[in-house]
Design an enzyme around this catalytic site. Structure first.
Site, PDB file in Angstrom:
ATOM      1  CE  LYS A  42      -2.316  -2.274   3.153  1.00 22.51           C
ATOM      2  NZ  LYS A  42      -3.131  -2.677   5.034  1.00 22.51           N
ATOM      3  CG  ASP A 102      14.747  -0.443   3.744  1.00 28.45           C
ATOM      4  OD1 ASP A 102      15.910   0.390   4.302  1.00 28.45           O
ATOM      5  OD2 ASP A 102      14.501  -1.177   4.147  1.00 28.45           O
ATOM      6  CG  ASP A 158       3.353   1.283   7.095  1.00 29.26           C
ATOM      7  OD1 ASP A 158       3.987   0.741   5.970  1.00 29.26           O
ATOM      8  OD2 ASP A 158       3.079   0.063   7.688  1.00 29.26           O
TER       9      ASP A 158
HETATM   10  P1  IMP Z   1      12.744  -3.487   1.289  1.00 29.49           P
HETATM   11  O1  IMP Z   1      12.317  -5.142   1.002  1.00 29.49           O
HETATM   12  O2  IMP Z   1      13.728  -3.718   2.743  1.00 29.49           O
HETATM   13  O3  IMP Z   1      13.867  -2.424  -0.183  1.00 29.49           O
HETATM   14  O4  IMP Z   1      11.679  -3.116   1.692  1.00 29.49           O
HETATM   15  C1  IMP Z   1      10.952  -1.790   0.919  1.00 29.49           C
HETATM   16  C2  IMP Z   1       9.454  -2.032   1.567  1.00 29.49           C
HETATM   17  O5  IMP Z   1       9.860  -1.490   2.904  1.00 29.49           O
HETATM   18  C3  IMP Z   1       9.128  -0.174   0.973  1.00 29.49           C
HETATM   19  O6  IMP Z   1       8.183  -0.830   0.139  1.00 29.49           O
HETATM   20  C4  IMP Z   1       8.583   0.055   3.040  1.00 29.49           C
HETATM   21  O7  IMP Z   1       6.809  -1.014   2.552  1.00 29.49           O
HETATM   22  C5  IMP Z   1       8.963  -0.713   3.770  1.00 29.49           C
HETATM   23  N1  IMP Z   1      10.191   0.079   4.169  1.00 29.49           N
HETATM   24  C6  IMP Z   1      11.078   0.251   3.850  1.00 29.49           C
HETATM   25  N2  IMP Z   1      12.161   1.817   4.698  1.00 29.49           N
HETATM   26  C7  IMP Z   1      10.590   2.059   5.347  1.00 29.49           C
HETATM   27  C8  IMP Z   1      10.587   3.265   5.963  1.00 29.49           C
HETATM   28  O8  IMP Z   1      11.418   4.690   6.626  1.00 29.49           O
HETATM   29  N3  IMP Z   1       9.804   3.650   6.633  1.00 29.49           N
HETATM   30  C9  IMP Z   1       8.338   3.107   6.027  1.00 29.49           C
HETATM   31  N4  IMP Z   1       8.541   1.433   5.416  1.00 29.49           N
HETATM   32  C10 IMP Z   1       9.454   1.822   5.168  1.00 29.49           C
HETATM   33 MG    MG Z   2       5.259  -0.402   4.709  1.00 28.53          MG
END
Ligand code: IMP
Ligand code: MG
Length: 177
Positions: A42, A102, A158
């Site tokens: 979302k 991230d 969020d």
């Molecule tokens: P990844 O798989 O670690 O790259 O995570 C990506 C997902 O993690 C994003 O789509 C967000 O939903 C969540 N996310 C990563 N960092 C943050 C943050 O600082 N605040 C909120 N959600 C985050």
């Molecule tokens: Mg999230």
């Protein structure tokens, strides 16, 4: 809600400018293509709704929902598809629209899944990028703003499903995690 935020990282106005620039760039790059913008629910829903209105060429949209986080501030490493696309993407130039890159695990997984479905092309557009936290080798073709290694909320992002409706990007106070 505002009392839970230690600082505002990016204002509503600043975000709007960046989204406009991304929309202009995408409109130029995709003018002779068959653009399908895919929003990853979302978190990217606010970004998607602004970005699609900054895109001035014909395009279609679709949505996917995945879960990789639960209520924690760190990636669990497992990605689950909660809602898949409505259509066959073969022949489409897919642009994956994400809120934040991230660790990169979510998008890495999604790229593999979607690539196997034979789209004409597939690229990534992320509004926020946290390069210091990357764990897999993944690159965003379009990226908006850099974020330091802090947990941010607002503009769709969020913490435990809250704060998505803040119009700006803020850093959540430590004691609220
Ligand atoms: P990844 O798989 O670690 O790259 O995570 C990506 C997902 O993690 C994003 O789509 C967000 O939903 C969540 N996310 C990563 N960092 C943050 C943050 O600082 N605040 C909120 N959600 C985050
Ligand atoms: Mg999230």
């Amino acid at each position: 809600m505002n009392n839970d935020i230690s600082k505002v990282l990016y204002s509503e106005e600043h975000i709007a400018e960046i989204v406009k620039e991304l929309g202009t760039k995408i409109s130029e790059d995709y003018k002779d293509k068959n653009l399908l913008m895919v929003s990853v629910l979302k978190g990217s829903v606010v970004f998607m709704s602004d970005l699609m209105r900054a895109v001035t060429i014909p395009c279609e949209i679709d949505f996917m929902a995945v879960s990789s986080y639960g209520d924690k501030t760190k990636s669990s490493g497992t990605v689950r598809i909660l809602k898949d696309l409505d259509r066959d993407i073969s022949g489409y130039d897919v642009l994956l629209v994400e809120d934040i890159l991230d660790s990169g695990k979510t998008l890495n997984y999604l790229m593999d899944v979607l690539y196997a479905r034979n789209p004409a092309s597939i690229r990534i557009c992320t509004l926020f990028d946290k390069p210091d936290r990357r764990e897999v080798d993944i690159y965003a073709d379009y990226k908006g703003l850099l974020v330091p290694d802090e947990f941010i909320v607002g503009y769709g992002l969020d913490f435990a499903e809250k704060y998505r409706n803040l119009p700006y990007i803020g850093v959540l106070k430590e004691e609220k995690h």
